[in-house]
Design an enzyme around this catalytic site. Structure first.
Site, short mmCIF file in Angstrom:
data_model
loop_
_atom_site.label_atom_id
_atom_site.label_comp_id
_atom_site.label_asym_id
_atom_site.label_seq_id
_atom_site.Cartn_x
_atom_site.Cartn_y
_atom_site.Cartn_z
N ASP A 132 109.72 -11.26 70.48
CA ASP A 132 110.76 -10.24 70.28
C ASP A 132 110.17 -8.91 69.83
OD1 ASP A 132 112.59 -12.26 70.88
OD2 ASP A 132 112.85 -12.81 68.78
N GLU A 149 120.84 -9.98 76.35
CA GLU A 149 120.63 -9.81 74.91
C GLU A 149 119.34 -9.02 74.73
OE1 GLU A 149 120.72 -14.05 74.04
OE2 GLU A 149 118.57 -14.01 73.61
#
Length: 527
Positions: free
Chosen positions: A51, A207
């Protein structure tokens, strides 16, 4: 397998020989992506750094990454060239939340800190993140190493994308993969309140949002986990209308969650996350070029993919890598270390015996549930960690040693029996995601006469196999069979396998283990 019985003098000489052999062996810190000829090999960090969010401040780059249940949480790295990275610090000394963050009544493996968004605005570093099950937090610091001051918003923004527009106004974009609606949250000038929430776009399954401005265009990057792919959208205004195109993907072209970052000379570079079977999720960096005002990963000669080898974006910077080996000579832990959850600070010390890490046996069924299991990331393609241990403080029932923390939790423990004898025991715990302390598979045991021992963990990510050994002189003697190295987002820790030092007692708080050093190498032994 027999352990040779030794006299006291012989044991002392053998312990000294162990230490000398380990300390004088060729060592390396971690995977070295800088090829030394002006090029680099992807990934710059061959470890589980998922991430990613990357920014530039002047000539410095900063990289924020997910840390899940590990404490300290929310790691930030620093580089001058996007290739050579070191750890700058952590935002959260301890994880905020309920008792499970302290391993009280459960655990938060696979939860905790996800997908931070890092920005620099008006002289401050500002990071937005959401702890699973809690509202979104924003933290600020004048220096990336902290101290950080934090406040909490009135809602949870999944994978928040913090964005400051050219007029200084602040926003968060958020989308969750179960839906894909992108919502734009407007923030108050002091960043403490959400003043408006507005749906601005919809991408099925999206997302991991990132918002970037380049000139008159605003770019929205989104991961689509179900396809392990990334989309890029652009608009003249935050409210749209948006155009969306598919971009690269993890399986074929190098990644599926990321964005772009500008260089001081006006060029832009791309970063993306890629799932790899054993080690976890690594971050690749790529040159990009612009075609019709769209960023394209790669080069005009090889468009649409992250290159395996590329020219370094900034030349002349020295090689660097996150720390790995540790002699525990400092009064604080090295930045490479993290506890499996918030630790019980009464159960460890660096000052009670200077030059050693003391782990005090805490009451737990395994090191999966112990509050003083200390970890650092496994490094691909191969990691070898040698832990030199002083066993004299162990009490009856203590189980202390070295292993891996992940889905397959394999450990080699020194066990003190009621009669005072020591043995090396091997066990494997496999987390199935449906119990706090999952299936434990017992392994072999070996009598141990010495009061010091060196334990070895090897992780071969190319073969997805690990091995645990103890050193008999210069000879490494495996204890038990090889075990699998598995990255699995549904079970385990949601991270690649980590090196783990542990000390627990199933029945009571016990004695202690003194760790003299952990020596790391990225090369297999020459045997």
């Amino acid at each position: 397998m027999m352990y040779m019985q030794l006299t006291g003098i012989a044991r002392s000489l053998m312990a000294a020989a162990f230490a000398a052999a380990v300390l004088t062996a060729p060592l390396a810190s971690a995977w070295q992506a800088d090829n030394g000829d002006g090029t680099y090999t992807n990934p710059p960090l061959n470890a589980d750094y998922p991430d990613p969010d990357v920014i530039r401040v002047g000539e410095d780059f900063y990289f924020a990454t997910t840390t899940f249940a590990n404490a300290p949480g929310l790691r930030i790295l620093h580089s001058r060239d996007l290739v050579n990275w070191t750890i700058a610090g952590h935002v959260l000394p301890r994880l905020p939340g309920g008792p499970a963050f302290d391993l009280d009544g459960g655990n938060v493996y696979r939860r905790g800190v996800f997908a931070p968004s890092l920005r620099f605005h008006q002289g401050e570093f500002i990071v937005a993140f959401t702890v699973v099950g809690q509202h979104t937090r924003l933290c600020r610091a004048a220096q990336v190493a902290g101290p950080w001051r934090c406040h909490t918003l009135d809602r949870a923004a999944f994978d928040p994308a913090l964005f400051f527009d050219t007029d200084g106004r602040a926003y968060i974009a958020t989308a969750i993969g179960s839906d894909g609606t992108v919502t734009l949250l407007s923030l108050s000038p002091d960043l403490t309140r959400v003043t408006e929430a507005r749906q601005i776009h919809h991408i099925p399954g999206a997302e991991g949002s990132k918002l970037i401005r380049r000139g008159d265009w605003i770019y929205l990057f989104n991961a689509v986990p179900r396809r392990l792919a990334m989309t890029i959208s652009r608009a003249r205004a935050l409210t749209g209308p948006w155009e969306t195109i598919p971009s690269i993907n993890s399986a074929e072209t190098g990644g599926h969650q990321g964005a772009i970052v500008d260089l001081a000379d006006g060029r832009w570079w791309g970063f993306v996350m890629q799932d790899r079977p054993a080690i976890g999720r690594v971050t690749n960096f790529s040159p990009i070029f612009w075609r019709d005002d769209w960023p394209v990963w790669g080069t005009p000669e090889a468009p649409g993919r992250v290159p395996a080898i590329a020219r370094k974006p900034v030349q002349g910077q020295p090689r660097a890598a996150p720390a790995t080996s540790d002699g525990f000579d400092a009064p604080q832990l090295g930045l490479q270390w993290a506890w499996n959850h918030n630790p019980d600070d009464t159960r460890w010390s660096l000052t009670e015996r200077p030059g050693f890490l003391r782990l005090k046996a805490t009451t737990a069924r395994s090191f999966w549930t112990a509050r003083n299991t200390l970890t650092q990331k496994g490094q691909g393609p191969y990691s070898r960690a040698d832990a030199q241990l002083d066993l004299r403080g162990l009490a009856a029932g203590d189980r202390c040693g070295l292993g891996t923390l992940g889905k397959v939790n394999a450990g080699i423990a020194v066990v003190r029996a009621a009669d005072g004898s020591l043995s090396l025991q091997r066990h494997t715990l496999i987390d199935q995601g449906d119990s706090q302390d999952a299936t434990t598979l017992p392994g072999p045991a070996v009598p141990l006469a010495a009061s010091r021992v060196t334990l070895r963990l090897e992780m071969d990510f190319g073969r997805a196999r690990g091995r645990l050994s103890w050193l008999d002189g210069a000879q490494a003697r495996p204890l038990g069979d090889e075990f699998e190295l598995i990255y699995d987002w549904r079970t385990g820790t949601f991270q690649g396998p980590q090196v783990a030092l542990f000390c627990f007692n199933p029945d009571r708080e016990g004695g202690h283990l003194d760790v003299d050093s952990v020596q790391f190498s990225d090369r297999p032994p020459a045997d």
